[in-house]
Write an enzyme that holds these catalytic residues in place. Structure first.
Site, PDB file in Angstrom:
ATOM      1  N   CYS A 242      27.512  45.171  40.592  1.00 54.81           N
ATOM      2  CA  CYS A 242      27.930  46.558  40.338  1.00 54.81           C
ATOM      3  C   CYS A 242      27.274  47.541  41.296  1.00 54.81           C
ATOM      4  CB  CYS A 242      27.614  46.917  38.893  1.00 54.81           C
ATOM      5  SG  CYS A 242      27.728  48.671  38.520  1.00 54.81           S
TER       6      CYS A 242
ATOM      7  N   CYS B 159      28.794  48.662  29.197  1.00 51.37           N
ATOM      8  CA  CYS B 159      27.677  49.048  30.055  1.00 51.37           C
ATOM      9  C   CYS B 159      26.550  49.556  29.183  1.00 51.37           C
ATOM     10  CB  CYS B 159      28.113  50.126  31.056  1.00 51.37           C
ATOM     11  SG  CYS B 159      26.755  50.814  32.036  1.00 51.37           S
TER      12      CYS B 159
ATOM     13  N   TYR C 218      24.860  79.364  41.333  1.00 47.85           N
ATOM     14  CA  TYR C 218      25.534  78.079  41.086  1.00 47.85           C
ATOM     15  C   TYR C 218      25.766  77.905  39.583  1.00 47.85           C
ATOM     16  CZ  TYR C 218      23.342  77.123  45.676  1.00 47.85           C
ATOM     17  OH  TYR C 218      22.903  77.178  46.982  1.00 47.85           O
TER      18      TYR C 218
ATOM     19  N   CYS D  47      18.331  67.896  41.680  1.00 52.16           N
ATOM     20  CA  CYS D  47      18.578  66.473  41.403  1.00 52.16           C
ATOM     21  C   CYS D  47      18.226  65.610  42.606  1.00 52.16           C
ATOM     22  CB  CYS D  47      20.038  66.258  41.009  1.00 52.16           C
ATOM     23  SG  CYS D  47      21.230  66.759  42.263  1.00 52.16           S
TER      24      CYS D  47
END
Length: 395
Positions: free
Chosen positions: A20, A96, A248, A344
């Site tokens: 994956c 998952c 943002y 992030c």
């Protein structure tokens, strides 16, 4: 869980880990945390002390958004899967360990329904075919479920019958939308959307507020840690914050959560539909001290600076590429006394903190938050205070 196994030490692992590529670590949570802490300190410690990373108590099943593509198996029937990381190869996935279990069940169970309606999988090499992917979202607090079926344009018309068939099998799906997308890039959403069931959006709660979530809305996929992240960012704001600018701002999530900490909040965002969502979210929560403007946040800050306007604080949550130099220069011209930066990507955050230091800002607190266990990704919140503009740039 067909795709998951237990290791000898009782830790949950995944049979699809190598094929994956969605997960970066097949390690214990303690080992993952140590690596992430070291990575953040390596990138950011020159700007100040990095606090201990905030982890999750239950680092499984945290993703409330599930995306699946469909491909034909050897027997000719459709199977659900995900794109292998860095390619368009499809890895069959029944379940998952990071995703909501009910959403996984639905995504897997849609394949025979699509087969029944003779919906052919889209081929990105030839541009032929119908179904590109499906996207499912679930409200963590409300339990509401959104299903978005993305097809290539004008390839499927029997949508009402399809929605009825899906609703019979999965009555807990709150709303179903059909999106027609002509963008050649995988896993994108088009502008043409048709509501087949419900209102076209679901509602969830975050930090005590209600937010509408449509197929195109940006909302963090880990709602439990999102509350931790946004609450920590809100707590970093000074108690005497008069005016807060949410750059943002997207659908207004952060600005509205911080509205109780400031006398007035202004959110700025380029996307018109996001601004509409932000205004709707403000009204739904009865928040009257927040306004939302469609435009470029950097240009808006320059406009305020030229008008001699003052902003107490700016909170910013840019994409992974970070803020560009012009944005930071505009922020420096406006000169708010406080900046709360949510990032992030520690690498682009390091670059931007250096630029903010040139504008006279000093990092007072650096707080990492593990939003995505089993991956390398880590969010950071940095609280900066404005010091002397031409400060010494030596570290």
């Amino acid at each position: 869980m067909k795709n998951n196994i237990l290791t000898k030490d009782g830790r949950l692992s995944c049979r699809k880990f190598k094929s994956c590529g969605g997960c970066s670590y097949d390690l214990s949570i303690d080992e993952q945390t140590q690596r992430k802490q070291q990575a953040v300190r390596h990138k950011l410690s020159r700007f100040g002390r990095v606090s201990r990373i905030i982890t999750m108590d239950k680092p499984y099943r945290y993703r409330c958004k599930v995306t699946r593509v469909y491909r034909k198996a050897a027997n000719g029937r459709l199977i659900a899967g995900i794109f292998k990381s860095g390619s368009r190869g499809c890895v069959p996935v029944h379940d998952c360990m990071l995703e909501d279990k009910r959403l996984c069940e639905i995504a897997f169970g849609l394949a025979p329904i699509f087969d029944k309606f003779k919906m052919q999988p889209f081929d990105y090499n030839t541009g032929k075919g119908c179904i590109r992917h499906v996207m499912l979202r679930k409200g963590c607090k409300t339990g509401e479920i959104l299903l978005c079926i993305v097809t290539s344009p004008r390839t499927f018309k029997n949508t009402a019958a399809l929605a009825d068939e899906i609703s019979k099998k999965y009555p807990d799906i709150t709303t179903i939308v059909h999106n027609e997308c002509k963008n050649p890039l995988p896993l994108t959403i088009g502008e043409s959307e048709h509501i087949l069931k419900g209102q076209g959006f679901i509602t969830d709660e975050l930090c005590g507020l209600k937010f509408g979530i449509s197929a195109g809305s940006f909302m963090q996929v880990n709602p439990m840690q999102t509350e931790v992240l946004y609450s920590a960012a809100r707590d970093m704001l000074d108690d005497d914050t008069d005016t807060l600018l949410d750059a943002y701002c997207g659908t207004g999530t952060i600005g509205l959560i911080c509205a109780g900490k400031a006398a007035h909040v202004t959110g700025v965002e380029k996307t018109p539909s996001a601004i509409e969502d932000a205004r709707r979210n403000a009204a739904a929560n009865g928040i009257s001290n927040a306004e939302f403007i469609c435009g470029d946040a950097g240009k808006y800050m320059l406009h305020l600076a030229k008008q001699g306007m003052k902003i107490s604080a700016v909170i910013m949550d840019p994409p992974r590429a970070g803020a560009d130099r012009r944005f930071i220069e505009s922020l420096g011209s406006l000169a708010p006394k406080q900046v709360v930066y949510i990032s992030c990507n520690p690498e682009t955050l390091s670059r931007d903190l250096y630029l903010l230091k040139q504008q006279g800002y000093k990092a007072e607190k650096i707080q990492p938050v593990d939003m995505f266990p089993h991956t390398r990704h880590v969010e950071c919140i940095v609280c900066l205070q404005r010091k002397q503009r031409n400060a010494d740039l030596r570290f």
